[in-house]
Design a protein around this motif. Sequence first.
Motif, short mmCIF file in Angstrom:
data_model
loop_
_atom_site.label_atom_id
_atom_site.label_comp_id
_atom_site.label_asym_id
_atom_site.label_seq_id
_atom_site.Cartn_x
_atom_site.Cartn_y
_atom_site.Cartn_z
N ALA A 131 0.96 -1.55 -0.06
CA ALA A 131 -0.35 0.21 0.32
C ALA A 131 0.80 0.83 -0.62
O ALA A 131 2.01 1.25 1.04
N GLN A 132 0.84 2.14 -0.86
CA GLN A 132 1.18 3.53 -1.01
C GLN A 132 0.84 4.43 -0.41
O GLN A 132 -0.53 4.65 -1.24
N PHE A 133 0.68 5.71 0.22
CA PHE A 133 0.40 6.39 0.31
C PHE A 133 1.52 7.74 0.44
O PHE A 133 2.33 7.85 0.91
N PRO A 188 6.19 15.30 -2.56
CA PRO A 188 6.51 13.48 -2.88
C PRO A 188 7.67 12.84 -1.49
O PRO A 188 7.38 12.09 -1.42
N GLU A 189 8.36 13.67 -0.47
CA GLU A 189 9.11 13.24 0.77
C GLU A 189 7.69 12.86 1.35
O GLU A 189 8.03 11.99 1.81
N LYS A 190 6.48 13.51 1.24
CA LYS A 190 5.25 12.57 1.84
C LYS A 190 5.02 11.46 1.27
O LYS A 190 3.98 11.31 0.59
N HIS A 191 5.79 10.09 2.31
CA HIS A 191 5.23 9.26 1.22
C HIS A 191 5.70 7.71 2.38
O HIS A 191 6.61 7.83 3.10
N TYR A 192 4.43 6.94 2.49
CA TYR A 192 4.96 6.11 3.09
C TYR A 192 3.96 4.95 2.83
O TYR A 192 3.14 5.10 1.62
N LYS A 193 4.32 3.56 3.37
CA LYS A 193 4.85 2.19 2.29
C LYS A 193 3.86 1.18 3.39
O LYS A 193 4.70 1.09 4.88
#
Length: 181
Positions: free
Chosen positions: A88-90, A96-101
Amino acid sequence: MKRIIILCIFVILVSHSVVYAKFKDNKPPSYEELYTEWGYTTIDDAITQFENSYNKDLKLPLRVPPIAFTHHFGKFTDSEGNTNSFSAQFVNDKHPEKHYKIDVKAAEDGMEFNERQVIDTYKLKNGTIASYISLSQHQIGFYALVFTKNGWQYILSIDERVADTVTPEVLVKIANSFEDE
């Protein structure tokens, strides 16, 4: 001389068409187009595919990091050798630095990491030990909390550029937010 003039006109017309085509193609694709091209779908569809491949339920944490996301996508990867995975990618298309997996595999097929990658360890409320590790992917650094729960290995990872907001303690709170606890 007539041939040269005709050739010049032909070159000018062709080069004009190429410039127009390049201008039209330079429009960057949207996040929706990119992630769809990369095989992503909705998180619910990816969970269903993953659960069907193992005939077992997959639970995800109820919390997400306290940063703004504009999109979320899911992906089921059906690999050879029965090492299927869920991701799951958020993401945030403006930051682009606001990236949670969230990456999930069967525990026996889980990611291996060495002790040099481990920054710290944490005890989750169910007694499980989680490792907070440093990862690098394609020149971008990530920090990840890795733990095993219900036969799955979970990897909750965050872009290092927001690690001051999404601290290891925040990832531990996320890891402790499963519905069944």
